[in-house]
Design an enzyme around this catalytic site. Sequence first.
Site, PDB file in Angstrom:
ATOM      1  N   LEU A 195     -11.713  62.178 -54.082  1.00 47.24           N
ATOM      2  CA  LEU A 195     -10.703  63.131 -54.574  1.00 47.24           C
ATOM      3  C   LEU A 195      -9.351  62.472 -54.787  1.00 47.24           C
ATOM      4  O   LEU A 195      -8.565  62.885 -55.635  1.00 47.24           O
ATOM      5  CB  LEU A 195     -10.522  64.271 -53.565  1.00 47.24           C
ATOM      6  CG  LEU A 195     -11.714  65.188 -53.351  1.00 47.24           C
ATOM      7  CD1 LEU A 195     -11.450  66.126 -52.181  1.00 47.24           C
ATOM      8  CD2 LEU A 195     -12.007  65.984 -54.625  1.00 47.24           C
ATOM      9  N   GLY A 196      -9.081  61.468 -54.002  1.00 45.64           N
ATOM     10  CA  GLY A 196      -7.779  60.825 -54.119  1.00 45.64           C
ATOM     11  C   GLY A 196      -7.734  59.601 -53.239  1.00 45.64           C
ATOM     12  O   GLY A 196      -8.683  59.284 -52.523  1.00 45.64           O
ATOM     13  N   GLY A 209      -5.365  57.305 -50.509  1.00 50.91           N
ATOM     14  CA  GLY A 209      -4.211  57.262 -49.615  1.00 50.91           C
ATOM     15  C   GLY A 209      -3.867  55.826 -49.287  1.00 50.91           C
ATOM     16  O   GLY A 209      -4.411  54.893 -49.885  1.00 50.91           O
ATOM     17  N   VAL A 247     -10.034  59.611 -50.000  1.00 50.90           N
ATOM     18  CA  VAL A 247     -10.366  60.950 -49.532  1.00 50.90           C
ATOM     19  C   VAL A 247     -11.543  61.455 -50.375  1.00 50.90           C
ATOM     20  O   VAL A 247     -11.476  61.433 -51.604  1.00 50.90           O
ATOM     21  CB  VAL A 247      -9.155  61.899 -49.670  1.00 50.90           C
ATOM     22  CG1 VAL A 247      -9.523  63.303 -49.248  1.00 50.90           C
ATOM     23  CG2 VAL A 247      -7.975  61.382 -48.849  1.00 50.90           C
ATOM     24  N   ASP A 276       8.328  65.681 -45.151  1.00 52.92           N
ATOM     25  CA  ASP A 276       7.893  65.204 -46.470  1.00 52.92           C
ATOM     26  C   ASP A 276       7.453  66.335 -47.383  1.00 52.92           C
ATOM     27  O   ASP A 276       6.512  66.175 -48.160  1.00 52.92           O
ATOM     28  CB  ASP A 276       6.783  64.158 -46.299  1.00 52.92           C
ATOM     29  CG  ASP A 276       6.710  63.204 -47.493  1.00 52.92           C
ATOM     30  OD1 ASP A 276       7.699  63.141 -48.276  1.00 52.92           O
ATOM     31  OD2 ASP A 276       5.678  62.540 -47.656  1.00 52.92           O
TER      32      ASP A 276
HETATM   33  P1  ADP Z   1      -1.849  59.227 -47.498  1.00 51.62           P
HETATM   34  O1  ADP Z   1      -1.203  59.818 -46.306  1.00 51.62           O
HETATM   35  O2  ADP Z   1      -2.516  57.938 -47.194  1.00 51.62           O
HETATM   36  O3  ADP Z   1      -0.940  59.201 -48.674  1.00 51.62           O
HETATM   37  P2  ADP Z   1      -2.980  61.698 -48.372  1.00 51.62           P
HETATM   38  O4  ADP Z   1      -3.185  62.601 -47.215  1.00 51.62           O
HETATM   39  O5  ADP Z   1      -1.775  61.946 -49.200  1.00 51.62           O
HETATM   40  O6  ADP Z   1      -3.042  60.195 -47.885  1.00 51.62           O
HETATM   41  O7  ADP Z   1      -4.280  61.755 -49.280  1.00 51.62           O
HETATM   42  C1  ADP Z   1      -4.411  60.959 -50.432  1.00 51.62           C
HETATM   43  C2  ADP Z   1      -4.836  61.793 -51.648  1.00 51.62           C
HETATM   44  O8  ADP Z   1      -6.101  62.418 -51.396  1.00 51.62           O
HETATM   45  C3  ADP Z   1      -3.897  62.950 -51.968  1.00 51.62           C
HETATM   46  O9  ADP Z   1      -2.861  62.546 -52.819  1.00 51.62           O
HETATM   47  C4  ADP Z   1      -4.836  63.956 -52.635  1.00 51.62           C
HETATM   48  O10 ADP Z   1      -5.060  63.598 -53.983  1.00 51.62           O
HETATM   49  C5  ADP Z   1      -6.138  63.742 -51.907  1.00 51.62           C
HETATM   50  N1  ADP Z   1      -6.264  64.690 -50.796  1.00 51.62           N
HETATM   51  C6  ADP Z   1      -5.714  64.564 -49.566  1.00 51.62           C
HETATM   52  N2  ADP Z   1      -6.025  65.582 -48.768  1.00 51.62           N
HETATM   53  C7  ADP Z   1      -6.811  66.404 -49.492  1.00 51.62           C
HETATM   54  C8  ADP Z   1      -7.469  67.644 -49.219  1.00 51.62           C
HETATM   55  N3  ADP Z   1      -7.380  68.231 -48.023  1.00 51.62           N
HETATM   56  N4  ADP Z   1      -8.192  68.220 -50.204  1.00 51.62           N
HETATM   57  C9  ADP Z   1      -8.284  67.628 -51.405  1.00 51.62           C
HETATM   58  N5  ADP Z   1      -7.688  66.465 -51.726  1.00 51.62           N
HETATM   59  C10 ADP Z   1      -6.964  65.835 -50.791  1.00 51.62           C
END
Ligand code: ADP
Length: 546
Positions: free
Chosen positions: A196-197, A199, A204, A317
């Site tokens: 999905l994404g 980090g 994720v 944030d």
């Molecule tokens: P990091 O803290 O490493 O930046 P994130 O928590 O922001 O990681 O997660 C990275 C990406 O994964 C997010 O930008 C989003 O696109 C996706 N993502 C994170 N959490 C969720 C979730 N609960 N449901 C769907 N997509 C998610």
Amino acid sequence: MDIGGLETVVANSAYVSARGSVDGAAAATMRDKKMRARLKLPHIRDCEHMKTKVDSTFDSMCVKQPIGKRLFQQYLESEATQKNAGQLWKDIEDYIVCQEKDRLQKAQKIVNKYYESKSKTFCSFLEEKAVTRVKEDHKNLHGDLFKESQQQLLKHLEKSALAGFKNSMYFLRYVQFKWLEGQPVDEDWFMDFRVLGKGGFGEVFACQAKATGKMYANKKLDKKRLKKRKGYDGAMVEKRILAKVHSRFIVTLAYAFQTKSELCLVMTIMNGGDLRYHMYNVDEKNPGFNEKRACYYTCQIICGLEHLHQHRIIYRDLKPENVLLDDAGHVRLSDLGLAVELPPGKDKTTGYAGTPGFMAPELLQKKEYDYCVDYFTLGVTLYEMIAAKGPFRIRGEKVENEEVARRIINDPVNYTPAFSKDCKDLCEGLMMKDAANRLGFKNNECAELKSQPFFKDINWGRLEAGMLPPPFVPDSRTVYAKNIDDVGAFSSIRGIVMDNKDNEFFTEFASGNIPIPWQEEMIETGVFGELNIWGENGKLPNDLDP
Ligand code: ADP
Ligand code: MG
Ligand code: MG
């Protein structure tokens, strides 16, 4: 189509069809029978030793934990002397979330049933003052009408019913569920779908709990990358905070476990994309939201912030990118990696954390700060939803972070005609440079903020219960995530060796099921109902027989 594009199409299709089965009955059809069979209550003999060890404080067991609360309410119903109190509890909860048009009728019914001394179901434990107030007030139709009564009701139940409950078979059933909840989880319990994404420490994935069919997001943190980039503390803070908060306005952590190479956080899945995407990428010619939509998201964000602040957590944030939509169009706060928890007795903190353009003046000036910084970022976020640009940047302008900080500290904000008076007033109240004058969290709640004119049409009781229909519903067949190829891969990490200390940390991190979300999953997917079977005509269930 290239191979990468094809891979995305195939992955999307599997994911979309699994996603269609998230709620209740449909989830049952997606279950893995073998894994479901592993969710089985133990014989009471095998968990009796836990009776004195399980969490059995009133507030946690009977109010906060969904399975505990259900069993406690079933107990109340089974006891002639507690039945009325149990029913009053349910009726008050029903009143809080009902529509305005039904409020008067429901309030009247509750008053007649429980507040009149001549009624057969009169609740004599309610204090006279509270009874008088409700009777005088019940035509005013506010959501808090029964707040005081509910507190007295719960106090009464704690005094008069907790001991009886702990001697009943309902408590033994609770212990059985707590045993099941405490069983270890590992990667076998989940099936991954598409990414999905991405980090900082890993990807994720969409995933599904095989035994129940419930969909989650699995945030994977690469152990080697964590060690190399000194991410242990941050990862633990995020996990601890996520496990502590339980709000429909913040992503919830349901499981924390480890594999050979990763730490995994299994959280609420948010399929609808983030607010930034919806503001700028859906209708590029008409970016931003109308006020009604912006107002709705702002309300849900406020509920999320209020919950964090009640748990002494500063988020730091908040920004559109970190606010995610679910299937229905409700939003939750996500990415709590920069959050900080104030230890008891300490009401301020320091430290540079956040995103340029959002951070509050006092934080930028390296002063001590508290929850107030989150209401500044809320003001910036609301402003951006309406104006489709940040308040301290001209659209498309490239500016140094130092200059943005200077503007945040010194410059007034300009409002376009797109802002109504109520909306502008609210933004100004939130973006007060002096934290002491800023709208926000006072006396442990956001009551003053919630009563601002901008929110005059909001029924907060229904909103807080997740019952106000969202202004926009994401398309259930669209995948609001990048193509798999565009997510980008990680390079492999070499030369990192794990020692005992690392493994100790991993074990501490991988604490397993988180009680409240686990119990919610069992209830939502029907597994609780399937397991909570009692013996013949309501007598002791077979498995409780000595
Ligand atoms: P990091 O803290 O490493 O930046 P994130 O928590 O922001 O990681 O997660 C990275 C990406 O994964 C997010 O930008 C989003 O696109 C996706 N993502 C994170 N959490 C969720 C979730 N609960 N449901 C769907 N997509 C998610
Ligand atoms: Mg992030
Ligand atoms: Mg993060």
